[in-house]
Design an enzyme around this catalytic site. Structure first.
Site, short mmCIF file in Angstrom:
data_model
loop_
_atom_site.label_atom_id
_atom_site.label_comp_id
_atom_site.label_asym_id
_atom_site.label_seq_id
_atom_site.Cartn_x
_atom_site.Cartn_y
_atom_site.Cartn_z
CE LYS A 97 -7.16 -2.88 1.91
NZ LYS A 97 -6.73 -3.60 3.13
N GLY A 122 1.23 -5.69 -3.63
CA GLY A 122 0.69 -6.95 -3.12
C GLY A 122 0.92 -8.06 -4.11
CB SER A 123 -0.64 -11.35 -4.44
OG SER A 123 -1.99 -10.96 -4.44
CB THR A 124 1.11 -11.45 -9.53
OG1 THR A 124 2.44 -10.93 -9.40
CG2 THR A 124 0.76 -11.51 -11.01
CD GLU A 125 -4.93 -14.94 -6.27
OE1 GLU A 125 -3.96 -15.19 -5.53
OE2 GLU A 125 -6.07 -15.38 -6.04
CD GLU A 163 6.69 -1.50 -7.24
OE1 GLU A 163 7.29 -2.59 -7.40
OE2 GLU A 163 7.03 -0.45 -7.80
CB CYS A 176 7.91 -8.31 -3.23
SG CYS A 176 8.69 -6.75 -2.87
CD GLU A 206 5.83 -13.59 -4.24
OE1 GLU A 206 4.63 -13.36 -4.39
OE2 GLU A 206 6.70 -12.72 -4.20
P1 NAP Z 1 -2.62 -9.34 -1.29
O1 NAP Z 1 -3.74 -10.24 -0.93
O2 NAP Z 1 -2.38 -9.00 -2.70
O3 NAP Z 1 -2.85 -8.01 -0.39
C1 NAP Z 1 -2.21 -6.81 -0.59
C2 NAP Z 1 -3.19 -5.67 -0.31
O4 NAP Z 1 -4.28 -5.74 -1.23
C3 NAP Z 1 -3.83 -5.75 1.08
O5 NAP Z 1 -4.05 -4.44 1.57
C4 NAP Z 1 -5.14 -6.43 0.77
O6 NAP Z 1 -6.12 -6.20 1.75
C5 NAP Z 1 -5.51 -5.80 -0.54
N1 NAP Z 1 -6.48 -6.56 -1.33
C6 NAP Z 1 -6.76 -7.89 -1.30
N2 NAP Z 1 -7.73 -8.19 -2.18
C7 NAP Z 1 -8.08 -7.04 -2.79
C8 NAP Z 1 -9.03 -6.70 -3.80
N3 NAP Z 1 -9.82 -7.62 -4.36
N4 NAP Z 1 -9.11 -5.41 -4.20
C9 NAP Z 1 -8.33 -4.47 -3.65
N5 NAP Z 1 -7.42 -4.72 -2.68
C10 NAP Z 1 -7.29 -6.00 -2.26
O7 NAP Z 1 -1.24 -9.85 -0.83
P2 NAP Z 1 -0.87 -10.69 0.45
O8 NAP Z 1 -1.10 -12.11 0.14
O9 NAP Z 1 -1.48 -10.09 1.66
O10 NAP Z 1 0.70 -10.33 0.48
C11 NAP Z 1 1.70 -11.12 -0.10
C12 NAP Z 1 1.92 -10.82 -1.57
O11 NAP Z 1 2.21 -9.45 -1.79
C13 NAP Z 1 3.08 -11.59 -2.12
O12 NAP Z 1 2.69 -12.33 -3.22
C14 NAP Z 1 4.13 -10.54 -2.51
O13 NAP Z 1 4.82 -10.83 -3.64
C15 NAP Z 1 3.35 -9.32 -2.68
N6 NAP Z 1 4.15 -8.15 -2.31
C16 NAP Z 1 4.79 -7.42 -3.28
C17 NAP Z 1 5.56 -6.33 -2.94
C18 NAP Z 1 6.28 -5.49 -3.96
O14 NAP Z 1 6.85 -4.48 -3.62
N7 NAP Z 1 6.25 -5.85 -5.22
C19 NAP Z 1 5.69 -5.97 -1.61
C20 NAP Z 1 5.05 -6.74 -0.66
C21 NAP Z 1 4.29 -7.83 -1.02
P3 NAP Z 1 -6.31 -7.26 2.95
O15 NAP Z 1 -4.98 -7.56 3.50
O16 NAP Z 1 -7.14 -6.53 3.90
O17 NAP Z 1 -6.99 -8.43 2.33
#
Ligand code: NAP
Ligand code: MG
Length: 499
Positions: free
Chosen positions: A197, A250-253, A272, A306, A403
């Site tokens: 996804k 994605g995010s830690t949350e 990650e 990240c 962050e």
């Molecule tokens: P995010 O909300 O955590 O989204 C990441 C992915 O998870 C997206 O595909 C998102 O879908 C999906 N998602 C959201 N809510 C979900 C749920 N309840 N269940 C399952 N999947 C869900 O992150 P973001 O705010 O878009 O991206 C920024 C964050 O990602 C930053 O905090 C960054 O640190 C982190 N990040 C970490 C890395 C790493 O390698 N460690 C790399 C990149 C980013 P949708 O987009 O369709 O909502």
């Protein structure tokens, strides 16, 4: 923001691809969402709709998992010769290389990043990733085990590494194609079948990659791609009872939500997540190399990385000089749309990120920090912000603790090596760190004290398919890349025979 005088011409394949409504890939077929719904993806340089995309939700995840399960159990991928597996992954890399410019343009349009960066980094790194794991497909081995508690020759024992099964993969928007490659390549090498996804903001390159997956000849159902929202499609994938493993970036949350969702069938989980990485500059560093290095550590990819070096610690004697140098670099960064050949920094990915990052800039100023450069939005159209350096910060400020995921760095002075490890580790995250010094002994001594999955010495943001990447503490579980990631996608079986 300066307006572009000339922009790169859009590749005809790209102009033919955007503007269309795109379907999802299930069992080797491009299909509409079961609900018939679509959602838009935007160009962050203009806020205009680029394409409409089939909006996957629970029903589509069910269909895709069913296809992936069938493909796994037939052995059409998991049981074929490993040379064939390797050849097909390599072919996918070749196809991607043939379409490098097209993918770079699509990525720049959908994410906002500079086209020249997508050409030089995102797409070549993705190609290299597929090639590296094409090699691994023929090299995943078990061991023979000499017993310790029985006379030798009484038992014959060995381990084998088997593909874990059906894998759900959820990826972010900051490096959309590269994150798809980081996820797909090792899982394919291990023999898994996949439901991927992509992020709602940036689905285009993953979908186009799906077309190349078909062209490369992967059996139907091995790779399924379901664009859609996290709360619906993502959540359904993480919770699905017939998924054996979920890999999330994605995010830690949201990472914590994934862990809860996975508990139902105790599927394996790798994560990650976020970071607030310390970048430490000693007074014996090569300042000429450190200033551009530390600037790029935070400003690369609009700071949407990240592992961005977002907490800069500079030894007292050279603090002013380094801050001045980085601020000057920041002021010279040309913030433009990605297709402008002079673009050094594109827009943030979305209006939501724009508001979030500007919110942090304002919060920093309100809490008493001072911007030596930047500190606000750039222009009024598109989601651009100014590269920003904040000084006069304290350890308690939100801009130091949380962050930001934008081009905003906090800089603070330190006295000696004795205090710096504790400062660097004063965070819930542990993804990466940087150390700048000519004293290599000091660098390695400090590297050993830092709780982070990657430590860069006299460099930053250097990635290679061979080098494991992932987080300590709340930055994640498990590692991607290198041979480490293969553990995420395999189960170990011990076989013991009485002789
Ligand atoms: P995010 O909300 O955590 O989204 C990441 C992915 O998870 C997206 O595909 C998102 O879908 C999906 N998602 C959201 N809510 C979900 C749920 N309840 N269940 C399952 N999947 C869900 O992150 P973001 O705010 O878009 O991206 C920024 C964050 O990602 C930053 O905090 C960054 O640190 C982190 N990040 C970490 C890395 C790493 O390698 N460690 C790399 C990149 C980013 P949708 O987009 O369709 O909502
Ligand atoms: Mg977009």
């Amino acid at each position: 923001m300066a307006t572009a005088t000339s922009v790169v011409q859009m590749d005809p394949k790209v102009s033919g691809y955007v503007g269309k409504t795109h379907k999802m890939l299930i069992n080797g077929k491009w299909v509409d969402a079961a609900s018939g719904k679509t959602f838009p993806t935007y160009n962050p340089a203009t806020g205009e709709v680029l394409s409409n995309i089939a909006e996957g939700d629970k029903e589509d995840i069910n269909r895709a998992v069913k296809a992936a399960r069938a493909a796994f159990e037939t052995g059409a991928w998991s049981k074929i010769s490993h040379s064939d597996r390797s050849r097909m992954i390599w072919k996918l890399a070749d196809l991607l290389e043939q379409h490098l410019e097209e993918f770079a343009q699509l990525e720049s349009l959908d994410n906002g990043k500079a086209l020249k960066v997508a050409r030089a980094a995102d797409v070549p790194l993705a190609i290299d990733h597929f090639r590296y794991y094409a090699g691994w497909a023929t090299k995943i081995e078990g061991n023979t085990i000499p017993f310790s508690g029985a006379p030798q020759g009484k038992f014959f024992a060995y381990t084998s590494r088997e593909p874990i099964g059906v894998v759900g993969q959820i990826i972010p928007w900051n490096f959309p194609l590269l994150m798809a490659a980081w996820k797909l390549a090792p899982a394919l090498a291990a023999g898994c079948t996949i439901v991927l996804k992509p992020a709602e903001q940036t689905p285009l390159t993953a979908l186009r990659l799906g077309e190349l997956v078909q062209e490369a000849g992967f059996p139907d159902g091995v790779v399924n791609i379901i664009p859609g929202y996290g709360e619906t499609a993502g959540a359904a994938l993480a919770a699905h009872d017939d998924v054996d493993k979920v890999a999330f970036t994605g995010s830690t949350e949201v990472g914590k939500l994934i862990v809860h969702a996975a508990a139902g069938n105790l599927k394996k989980v790798s994560l990650e997540l976020g970071g607030k990485s310390p970048n430490i500059v000693f007074d014996d560093a090569d300042v000429e190399a450190t200033i551009p290095g530390a600037a790029s550590a935070i400003f690369f990819n609009q700071g949407q990385t990240c592992c961005a070096g977002s907490r800069l610690f500079i030894q007292k004697d050279i603090f002013d000089k380094v801050v001045e140098g980085i601020s000057e670099k920041a002021s010279k960064i040309r913030v433009r749309q990605g297709f402008d050949p002079d673009c050094d920094m594109g827009p943030l990915v979305s209006e939501e990120q724009l508001n979030r990052v500007v919110g942090y800039m304002d919060s920093g100023k309100k809490e008493g920090a001072r911007a030596t450069v930047g500190g606000s939005r750039e222009g009024t159209k598109g989601y651009f912000v100014k590269p920003t350096v904040l000084v006069d910060t304290t350890d308690k400020m939100k801009v130091v603790r949380e962050e930001i995921f934008g081009p905003v760095v906090t800089a603070s002075p330190f006295n000696s090596i004795d205090e710096i490890a504790a400062k660097a580790n004063d965070t819930v995250y542990g993804l990466a760190a940087g150390i700048w010094t000519k004293d290599i002994k000091k660098a390695h001594a400090l590297a050993a004290k830092i709780k982070a999955g990657t430590v860069w010495i006299n460099c930053y943001n250097v990635f290679d398919a061979t080098m494991p990447f992932g987080g300590y503490k709340q930055s994640g579980w498990g590692r991607e890349m290198g041979h480490e990631v293969l553990k995420n996608y395999t189960e170990v079986k011990s076989v013991c025979a009485a002789l």
